[in-house]
Design a protein around this motif. Structure first.
Motif: not given
Length: 321
Positions: A287-311
């Motif tokens: 939020a701090e960086t977005c406010k400084k840059e005056r833009r609220w969109t970004f590239f997002l990368s998220s890779v959860p743990l590979n747990v077969p059958g995980g919740v």
């Protein structure tokens, strides 16, 4: 397979007679295990890469031991042990996957009236005699949640508008305020966006004393602020074709959900649409960086743990501006 251009209107949900309220079962096939993550097509991800302009990287994960105690007291706190082997070290972790920042996967919260998960998966499929890994978190890990992230900084808006609320009470953020935040930030949504909402919950938690943090999970009602689960808000999420949603609070929606539309967002998002819900994300630096840059969109990368059958899983998420 359905594309974002051919998705049915919200008023057509559920798609099949007898399915739970607002369910989109069968939209991507009866055996689909990705739900709205199907919206993260190669073209959507490629377009999202254009959000990388400065190369600034902001991780959105709290430390695994960030909470003095997990917000749900039945969840174990993180236990980390170093194994000294003389010539080297190993370590072992014992965690509850929802003990800090995490994605709720599709096995987490069924429709409460039928106890059915996404595409009709039952508890027996998950933990009964016929248990299998269907709709487990491994699907999210193998596909990854990668695309354009959008932050709605409602917490800053609430401060500017002098909106009185306690993050630790069941305060529902109305849709019209989210729409005003989007307008003020000049945000226009695209199909496949990953939506983040900053509520101020984490900032307020960090302002508590250690004793207050320790006592928070023991309240008779573990209430928290979040998005109002109104019919209009649920419709808005569907109409905007979000691939996933997340916030800095403990349930995304105001909790316990008063279910003004007759169902909780958890039921509809996770088990109706197959849409992951992120909770307890650290959005302060973003939020701090977005406010400084005056833009609220970004590239997002998220890779959860590979747990077969995980919740669920820690998100391993990074925003790149």
């Amino acid at each position: 397979m359905a594309s974002h251009n051919s998705l049915p209107a919200f008023d057509e949900l559920p798609l099949r007679s007898g399915d739970p309220k607002f369910a989109a079962w069968g939209l991507w096939g009866d055996d689909d295990e990705l739900g709205t993550l199907n919206l993260l097509t190669p073209d959507v991800v490629k377009l999202a890469s254009q959000e990388i302009r400065t190369g600034q990287r902001i991780t959105l994960n709290l430390p695994l031991d960030a909470f003095v105690r997990p917000m749900n007291p039945v969840r174990k706190p993180c236990d980390h042990r170093i194994i000294a082997k003389g010539h080297a070290n190993d370590d072992e972790l014992n965690i509850n996957t929802q003990g800090a920042s995490h994605w709720d996967g599709l096995r987490h919260f069924p429709y409460q009236t039928t106890l059915q998960y996404y595409n009709g998966v039952t508890q027996d499929d998950i933990s009964g005699p016929s248990a299998n890994s269907k709709i487990g978190i491994q699907n999210v890990a193998e596909h990854a949640i990668v695309g354009r992230g959008v932050l709605l900084d409602w917490a800053s808006y609430a401060t500017e508008k002098r909106i009185a609320y306690s993050p630790f009470d069941r305060f529902g953020i109305p849709l019209d305020q989210l729409l005003e935040v989007a307008a003020l930030q000049k945000v226009e949504f695209r199909p496949g966006d990953i939506l983040f909402i900053r509520t101020g919950w984490l900032e307020s938690y960090r302002g508590l004393s250690i004793e207050q943090r320790r006592a928070l999970p023991d309240r008779a009602i573990r209430s928290s602020c979040g998005v109002e689960a109104s019919l209009e808000a649920i419709r808005w999420h569907w109409d905007n074709r979000f691939a996933a949603v997340a916030s800095d609070t403990v349930a995304y929606e105001a909790w316990p959900s008063p279910k003004p539309a007759g169902v909780a967002m958890h039921e509809v998002f996770l088990s109706g649409w197959g849409m992951p819900i992120g909770e307890c994300f650290d959005l302060e630096g973003l939020a701090e960086t977005c406010k400084k840059e005056r833009r609220w969109t970004f590239f997002l990368s998220s890779v959860p743990l590979n747990v077969p059958g995980g919740v669920a899983s820690p998100p391993n998420a990074v925003a790149i501006l």
